[in-house]
Motif scaffolding. Structure first.
Motif, PDB file in Angstrom:
ATOM      1  N   ILE A   1      28.758  39.519  58.053  1.00  0.00           N
ATOM      2  CA  ILE A   1      28.205  40.769  57.557  1.00  0.00           C
ATOM      3  C   ILE A   1      29.335  41.660  57.045  1.00  0.00           C
ATOM      4  CG2 ILE A   1      26.893  42.823  58.190  1.00  0.00           C
ATOM      5  CD1 ILE A   1      25.192  40.334  58.415  1.00  0.00           C
ATOM      6  N   HIS A   2      29.108  42.292  55.898  1.00  0.00           N
ATOM      7  CA  HIS A   2      30.096  43.188  55.297  1.00  0.00           C
ATOM      8  C   HIS A   2      29.407  44.460  54.806  1.00  0.00           C
ATOM      9  CE1 HIS A   2      33.190  40.060  55.336  1.00  0.00           C
ATOM     10  NE2 HIS A   2      32.217  39.241  55.032  1.00  0.00           N
ATOM     11  N   PRO A   3      30.161  45.570  54.742  1.00  0.00           N
ATOM     12  CA  PRO A   3      29.561  46.827  54.296  1.00  0.00           C
ATOM     13  C   PRO A   3      29.460  46.959  52.773  1.00  0.00           C
ATOM     14  CG  PRO A   3      31.832  47.200  54.936  1.00  0.00           C
ATOM     15  CD  PRO A   3      31.515  45.763  55.257  1.00  0.00           C
ATOM     16  N   ARG A   4      30.293  46.202  52.034  1.00  0.00           N
ATOM     17  CA  ARG A   4      30.322  46.303  50.573  1.00  0.00           C
ATOM     18  C   ARG A   4      30.628  44.940  49.959  1.00  0.00           C
ATOM     19  NH1 ARG A   4      32.323  50.452  52.773  1.00  0.00           N
ATOM     20  NH2 ARG A   4      31.820  52.595  52.259  1.00  0.00           N
ATOM     21  N   VAL A   5      30.294  44.795  48.691  1.00  0.00           N
ATOM     22  CA  VAL A   5      30.526  43.532  47.981  1.00  0.00           C
ATOM     23  C   VAL A   5      32.016  43.192  47.954  1.00  0.00           C
ATOM     24  CG1 VAL A   5      30.355  42.354  45.749  1.00  0.00           C
ATOM     25  CG2 VAL A   5      28.422  43.691  46.598  1.00  0.00           C
ATOM     26  N   GLY A   6      32.870  44.175  47.703  1.00  0.00           N
ATOM     27  CA  GLY A   6      34.309  43.922  47.659  1.00  0.00           C
ATOM     28  C   GLY A   6      34.834  43.338  48.960  1.00  0.00           C
ATOM     29  N   ALA A   7      34.368  43.856  50.072  1.00  0.00           N
ATOM     30  CA  ALA A   7      34.784  43.345  51.383  1.00  0.00           C
ATOM     31  C   ALA A   7      34.278  41.920  51.596  1.00  0.00           C
ATOM     32  CB  ALA A   7      34.285  44.261  52.498  1.00  0.00           C
TER      33      ALA A   7
ATOM     34  N   GLY B   1      36.563  38.700  52.104  1.00  0.00           N
ATOM     35  CA  GLY B   1      36.362  37.872  53.297  1.00  0.00           C
ATOM     36  C   GLY B   1      36.213  36.402  52.972  1.00  0.00           C
ATOM     37  N   LEU B   2      35.492  36.074  51.922  1.00  0.00           N
ATOM     38  CA  LEU B   2      35.345  34.679  51.526  1.00  0.00           C
ATOM     39  C   LEU B   2      36.636  34.129  50.943  1.00  0.00           C
ATOM     40  CD1 LEU B   2      31.801  34.419  49.888  1.00  0.00           C
ATOM     41  CD2 LEU B   2      32.537  33.562  52.107  1.00  0.00           C
ATOM     42  N   ALA B   3      37.345  34.942  50.170  1.00  0.00           N
ATOM     43  CA  ALA B   3      38.579  34.486  49.539  1.00  0.00           C
ATOM     44  C   ALA B   3      39.699  34.266  50.541  1.00  0.00           C
ATOM     45  CB  ALA B   3      39.030  35.492  48.491  1.00  0.00           C
ATOM     46  N   LEU B   4      39.669  35.007  51.652  1.00  0.00           N
ATOM     47  CA  LEU B   4      40.759  34.934  52.612  1.00  0.00           C
ATOM     48  C   LEU B   4      40.470  34.068  53.834  1.00  0.00           C
ATOM     49  CD1 LEU B   4      41.884  38.673  52.543  1.00  0.00           C
ATOM     50  CD2 LEU B   4      42.909  36.714  51.380  1.00  0.00           C
TER      51      LEU B   4
END
Length: 122
Positions: free
Chosen positions: A103-109, A113-116
């Motif tokens: 779960i994330h608060p924003r699309v950027g996060a 998260g997926l990239a890292l």
């Protein structure tokens, strides 16, 4: 007189916009309600082998059928979910899905998260 209730016979109350992002990530932006009448639209959007960010920030209602679709997609692909309003958060918490999904608060996060994730290059 307008009836405030939508029936399953009315056109879909859910729209999905798909955006490809670097690193093979697809962002699905959903707008509307996810319920028995619209869960098929969600299922079709989630039917991919790639990594997904599902943006629920503009979803007003998320039924158990929608939660089940998200969990099925999470089992077969990398999935990150961007939360929307209280109703969506409550549905995920009530079913325990918030403990199983990223779960994330924003699309950027969610993208970060997926990239890292371990084993992936940023």
């Amino acid at each position: 007189m307008n009836d405030c209730f939508r029936t399953i016979y009315e056109p879909s109350g859910l729209t999905v916009t798909t955006t490809g992002r670097p690193g093979g990530i697809t962002v699905l932006t959903l707008v509307g309600d996810i319920d028995a009448a619209t869960v098929g639209t969600l299922d079709e959007a989630l039917a991919t082998d790639g990594r997904l960010v599902v943006d629920l920030s503009r979803v007003a209602f998320l039924s158990c059928a929608g939660v089940r679709s998200l969990l099925r997609a999470n089992a077969r692909t990398e999935l990150a979910v961007v939360l929307g309003g209280h109703s969506v958060t409550r549905s995920l918490e009530a079913t325990g899905a918030d403990l199983m999904l990223k779960i994330h608060p924003r699309v950027g996060a969610a993208l970060a998260g997926l990239a890292l994730e371990p084993g992936r290059e940023a």
